[in-house]
Design a protein around this motif. Sequence first.
Motif, PDB file in Angstrom:
ATOM      1  N   VAL A  61      75.040  22.818  86.576  1.00 42.74           N
ATOM      2  CA  VAL A  61      74.131  23.379  86.879  1.00 42.74           C
ATOM      3  C   VAL A  61      74.005  24.137  85.861  1.00 42.74           C
ATOM      4  CG1 VAL A  61      73.933  25.381  88.671  1.00 42.74           C
ATOM      5  CG2 VAL A  61      74.758  23.343  89.029  1.00 42.74           C
ATOM      6  N   LEU A  62      74.509  25.060  84.827  1.00 41.92           N
ATOM      7  CA  LEU A  62      73.668  25.996  83.940  1.00 41.92           C
ATOM      8  C   LEU A  62      73.027  25.297  82.572  1.00 41.92           C
ATOM      9  CD1 LEU A  62      77.059  28.207  83.225  1.00 41.92           C
ATOM     10  CD2 LEU A  62      75.006  28.332  84.548  1.00 41.92           C
ATOM     11  N   VAL A  86      70.063  32.466  83.177  1.00 46.48           N
ATOM     12  CA  VAL A  86      71.215  32.014  82.850  1.00 46.48           C
ATOM     13  C   VAL A  86      72.012  32.531  83.762  1.00 46.48           C
ATOM     14  CG1 VAL A  86      72.969  30.443  81.498  1.00 46.48           C
ATOM     15  CG2 VAL A  86      70.790  30.479  81.846  1.00 46.48           C
ATOM     16  N   LEU A  87      72.334  33.881  83.091  1.00 47.68           N
ATOM     17  CA  LEU A  87      72.717  35.121  83.538  1.00 47.68           C
ATOM     18  C   LEU A  87      73.467  35.292  84.570  1.00 47.68           C
ATOM     19  CD1 LEU A  87      74.237  37.095  82.165  1.00 47.68           C
ATOM     20  CD2 LEU A  87      72.255  38.777  82.030  1.00 47.68           C
ATOM     21  N   PRO A  88      71.904  35.459  85.345  1.00 45.08           N
ATOM     22  CA  PRO A  88      72.033  36.222  87.179  1.00 45.08           C
ATOM     23  C   PRO A  88      73.381  34.975  87.870  1.00 45.08           C
ATOM     24  CG  PRO A  88      70.557  36.296  86.656  1.00 45.08           C
ATOM     25  CD  PRO A  88      70.531  35.464  85.162  1.00 45.08           C
ATOM     26  N   ALA A  89      73.025  33.658  87.167  1.00 47.12           N
ATOM     27  CA  ALA A  89      73.584  32.644  87.703  1.00 47.12           C
ATOM     28  C   ALA A  89      75.288  32.428  87.198  1.00 47.12           C
ATOM     29  CB  ALA A  89      72.927  31.244  87.674  1.00 47.12           C
ATOM     30  N   PRO A 148      87.116  27.011  85.486  1.00 44.24           N
ATOM     31  CA  PRO A 148      85.959  27.049  85.178  1.00 44.24           C
ATOM     32  C   PRO A 148      85.578  28.173  84.465  1.00 44.24           C
ATOM     33  CG  PRO A 148      86.454  25.899  87.395  1.00 44.24           C
ATOM     34  CD  PRO A 148      87.686  26.211  86.394  1.00 44.24           C
ATOM     35  N   ALA A 149      86.127  29.348  84.821  1.00 46.31           N
ATOM     36  CA  ALA A 149      86.509  30.687  84.215  1.00 46.31           C
ATOM     37  C   ALA A 149      86.617  31.303  82.973  1.00 46.31           C
ATOM     38  CB  ALA A 149      87.823  31.820  84.272  1.00 46.31           C
ATOM     39  N   VAL A 150      87.190  29.761  82.616  1.00 47.24           N
ATOM     40  CA  VAL A 150      86.505  29.114  80.856  1.00 47.24           C
ATOM     41  C   VAL A 150      85.758  28.994  80.303  1.00 47.24           C
ATOM     42  CG1 VAL A 150      87.434  28.103  78.980  1.00 47.24           C
ATOM     43  CG2 VAL A 150      89.341  29.196  80.341  1.00 47.24           C
ATOM     44  N   SER A 151      84.973  28.029  81.069  1.00 51.69           N
ATOM     45  CA  SER A 151      83.975  27.178  80.869  1.00 51.69           C
ATOM     46  C   SER A 151      82.431  28.621  80.628  1.00 51.69           C
ATOM     47  CB  SER A 151      83.675  25.738  81.840  1.00 51.69           C
ATOM     48  OG  SER A 151      83.471  26.705  83.199  1.00 51.69           O
ATOM     49  N   LEU A 152      82.658  29.709  81.622  1.00 50.88           N
ATOM     50  CA  LEU A 152      81.573  30.540  81.952  1.00 50.88           C
ATOM     51  C   LEU A 152      81.716  31.525  81.485  1.00 50.88           C
ATOM     52  CD1 LEU A 152      82.418  30.774  86.271  1.00 50.88           C
ATOM     53  CD2 LEU A 152      80.106  29.765  85.053  1.00 50.88           C
ATOM     54  N   ALA A 157      79.401  33.859  76.545  1.00 49.62           N
ATOM     55  CA  ALA A 157      79.659  33.750  75.174  1.00 49.62           C
ATOM     56  C   ALA A 157      77.987  33.244  74.514  1.00 49.62           C
ATOM     57  CB  ALA A 157      80.533  33.324  74.197  1.00 49.62           C
ATOM     58  N   HIS A 158      78.245  32.850  74.784  1.00 47.22           N
ATOM     59  CA  HIS A 158      76.598  31.228  74.056  1.00 47.22           C
ATOM     60  C   HIS A 158      75.661  32.220  74.424  1.00 47.22           C
ATOM     61  CE1 HIS A 158      73.445  27.717  72.764  1.00 47.22           C
ATOM     62  NE2 HIS A 158      73.317  28.147  74.197  1.00 47.22           N
ATOM     63  N   TRP A 159      75.262  32.497  75.941  1.00 47.67           N
ATOM     64  CA  TRP A 159      74.353  32.858  76.215  1.00 47.67           C
ATOM     65  C   TRP A 159      73.783  34.650  75.418  1.00 47.67           C
ATOM     66  CZ3 TRP A 159      73.427  37.929  77.796  1.00 47.67           C
ATOM     67  CH2 TRP A 159      72.034  38.239  78.475  1.00 47.67           C
ATOM     68  N   VAL A 160      74.886  35.587  75.189  1.00 50.92           N
ATOM     69  CA  VAL A 160      74.546  36.714  74.082  1.00 50.92           C
ATOM     70  C   VAL A 160      74.433  36.562  72.439  1.00 50.92           C
ATOM     71  CG1 VAL A 160      76.126  38.348  73.174  1.00 50.92           C
ATOM     72  CG2 VAL A 160      76.717  37.560  75.660  1.00 50.92           C
TER      73      VAL A 160
END
Length: 112
Positions: free
Chosen positions: A57-58, A70-73, A90-94, A99-102
Amino acid sequence: MTWRLFSAQGVRAGPIRDAARGPEEAPPDARAAEESEQPRFLRGFHDILITIGVVVVLVGLWGIGGAIVVLPAIVILAEILVGRQRLALPAVSLTLALAHWVAQGMFGVFAV
């Protein structure tokens, strides 16, 4: 002297004594909540499938809508999967997605 002043105003020492009790003397509802918590990393194969779905999804949202979508998702999925269902993988992947988004945002700002 101070204790009389507090007791005259209706202050009692009950909650402090309750908090000072050991775990064997804890109220039954506190022990039940402690026993129901599952600190394991994986609780089943559904954690892996949910994580694969989150990644798909991301990546799809990043490709269609860009980084702004992506950030709101990430925040909504973290609230649902981590806050309510307490899923660790899923917490680790989020967290990695955030971190990738930042990192992408910082690269865009400083890559002048």
